[in-house]
Design an enzyme around this catalytic site. Sequence first.
Site, short mmCIF file in Angstrom:
data_model
loop_
_atom_site.label_atom_id
_atom_site.label_comp_id
_atom_site.label_asym_id
_atom_site.label_seq_id
_atom_site.Cartn_x
_atom_site.Cartn_y
_atom_site.Cartn_z
CG ASP A 37 6.44 -3.66 -14.97
OD1 ASP A 37 7.11 -2.60 -14.91
OD2 ASP A 37 6.45 -4.53 -14.08
CG ASP A 63 5.20 6.07 -16.49
OD1 ASP A 63 4.90 5.92 -15.28
OD2 ASP A 63 6.00 6.93 -16.88
CB VAL A 64 1.49 3.56 -12.56
CG1 VAL A 64 1.36 2.07 -12.78
CG2 VAL A 64 2.75 3.89 -11.75
CG ASN A 89 2.66 -5.21 -7.46
OD1 ASN A 89 2.94 -5.60 -6.32
ND2 ASN A 89 3.53 -5.27 -8.47
CE1 TYR A 156 7.75 1.76 -0.71
CE2 TYR A 156 7.40 1.38 1.63
CZ TYR A 156 7.35 0.94 0.33
OH TYR A 156 6.88 -0.33 0.05
CE LYS A 160 4.08 1.34 -1.24
NZ LYS A 160 3.39 0.66 -2.35
CB ILE A 189 8.08 -9.41 0.39
CG1 ILE A 189 6.85 -9.02 1.24
CG2 ILE A 189 7.80 -10.63 -0.49
CD1 ILE A 189 6.39 -10.04 2.26
CB THR A 191 10.74 -8.54 -4.20
OG1 THR A 191 10.86 -7.25 -3.58
CG2 THR A 191 9.52 -9.26 -3.68
P1 NAI Z 1 9.77 -4.88 -7.36
O1 NAI Z 1 10.75 -3.76 -7.41
O2 NAI Z 1 10.27 -6.27 -7.38
O3 NAI Z 1 8.67 -4.69 -8.51
C1 NAI Z 1 8.05 -3.45 -8.73
C2 NAI Z 1 7.52 -3.42 -10.16
O4 NAI Z 1 6.94 -2.12 -10.39
C3 NAI Z 1 8.64 -3.60 -11.21
O5 NAI Z 1 8.26 -4.61 -12.14
C4 NAI Z 1 8.75 -2.22 -11.85
O6 NAI Z 1 9.15 -2.27 -13.22
C5 NAI Z 1 7.31 -1.71 -11.69
N1 NAI Z 1 7.24 -0.23 -11.80
C6 NAI Z 1 8.00 0.69 -11.17
N2 NAI Z 1 7.67 1.91 -11.59
C7 NAI Z 1 6.66 1.78 -12.51
C8 NAI Z 1 5.91 2.69 -13.29
N3 NAI Z 1 6.11 4.03 -13.24
N4 NAI Z 1 4.95 2.18 -14.10
C9 NAI Z 1 4.73 0.86 -14.18
N5 NAI Z 1 5.42 -0.06 -13.47
C10 NAI Z 1 6.39 0.40 -12.65
O7 NAI Z 1 8.90 -4.60 -6.04
P2 NAI Z 1 8.05 -5.60 -5.13
O8 NAI Z 1 8.83 -5.86 -3.93
O9 NAI Z 1 7.48 -6.71 -5.91
O10 NAI Z 1 6.88 -4.59 -4.68
C11 NAI Z 1 5.57 -4.61 -5.21
C12 NAI Z 1 4.70 -3.69 -4.37
O11 NAI Z 1 4.67 -4.14 -3.02
C13 NAI Z 1 5.20 -2.23 -4.31
O12 NAI Z 1 4.12 -1.34 -4.35
C14 NAI Z 1 5.91 -2.17 -2.97
O13 NAI Z 1 5.98 -0.87 -2.45
C15 NAI Z 1 5.04 -3.11 -2.14
N6 NAI Z 1 5.73 -3.62 -0.98
C16 NAI Z 1 6.86 -4.40 -1.12
C17 NAI Z 1 7.54 -4.85 0.00
C18 NAI Z 1 8.77 -5.69 -0.07
O14 NAI Z 1 9.37 -5.95 0.99
N7 NAI Z 1 9.20 -6.17 -1.21
C19 NAI Z 1 7.07 -4.48 1.35
C20 NAI Z 1 5.89 -3.69 1.38
C21 NAI Z 1 5.26 -3.26 0.25
#
Ligand code: NAI
Length: 250
Positions: A37, A63-64, A89, A156, A160, A189, A191
């Site tokens: 991360d 950094d992805v 993720n 977005y 996706k 979800i 989060t």
């Molecule tokens: P979150 O915002 O809680 O966590 C995302 C993580 O990605 C964070 O730890 C952040 O530091 C990391 N991140 C962001 N940019 C980065 C980069 N350039 N390099 C490395 N790490 C990076 O998000 P959440 O909700 O846990 O989402 C996880 C995945 O699930 C995402 O891909 C999101 O699009 C997907 N998702 C989430 C939904 C939701 O309702 N929470 C719904 C559908 C998909």
Amino acid sequence: MIELSTGTAIVTGGAGGIGAATALKLAEAGAHVVIADRANVGGETLAESLRKDGWAASYHLLDVTQESSWDELIEGIKALPPLRVLVNNAGIATWGNDVETETISGWDKMIAINQTGVWLGMRAVAAPMRAAGGGSIINLASVLATVGGYGEEIAYHASKGAVRSMTKSAAIHWATEGIRVNSVHPGYIATPMSLEGLDDWHESRILGNTPMGRMGTPEEVASVIAFLASAGSAYMTGSEIYVDGGYTAV
Ligand code: NAI
């Protein structure tokens, strides 16, 4: 067959939300979990707490969007057990920014993280997974990969939708080599991503459009990811699994 108990699993964006829940599930399954991360988002603290609980875990800066960052990660985990799992993720989202109001800078940032980052991740793990005799890649897409949601978040949706179809292309590419690639499509979800900036208008529509009438938990997505990482899903590749409380069934 993937033996999680003898392998390493990378979880990008593993410091929080769905990623952190996934890191715990994969650690419980016996993998050495690499929480990959950005800086200062709690990755090291989470790895430390997993280790304190007796699991094998480490944190690596990633950094992805940067090829060099992926190279450093793969180099940095060479001494760990063979790489068997990648959970792509990491992601970002915004509320708003529709087809007319999105900007080039907003678009480019979203595509770089959510889309290019997933491709770079799959490419980076190809060699170590091949060397390990196979593996499982799980890409986080969304219900918004396939439906229009609320007519917003154009970038977005684009990112996706690309994750969904890239998953199928890569799955076919590696189908005979034991590297499986599947996508997981969460609904809404609870989060930081979905709760920050959530207003009453969106909340009431989201709950109204979700037959189960509630948001999901990170753990409910993580357990599906863990299944796709395991040998129990050995005949699945190029599949998309919805974890959405019925959102896309309506
Ligand atoms: P979150 O915002 O809680 O966590 C995302 C993580 O990605 C964070 O730890 C952040 O530091 C990391 N991140 C962001 N940019 C980065 C980069 N350039 N390099 C490395 N790490 C990076 O998000 P959440 O909700 O846990 O989402 C996880 C995945 O699930 C995402 O891909 C999101 O699009 C997907 N998702 C989430 C939904 C939701 O309702 N929470 C719904 C559908 C998909």
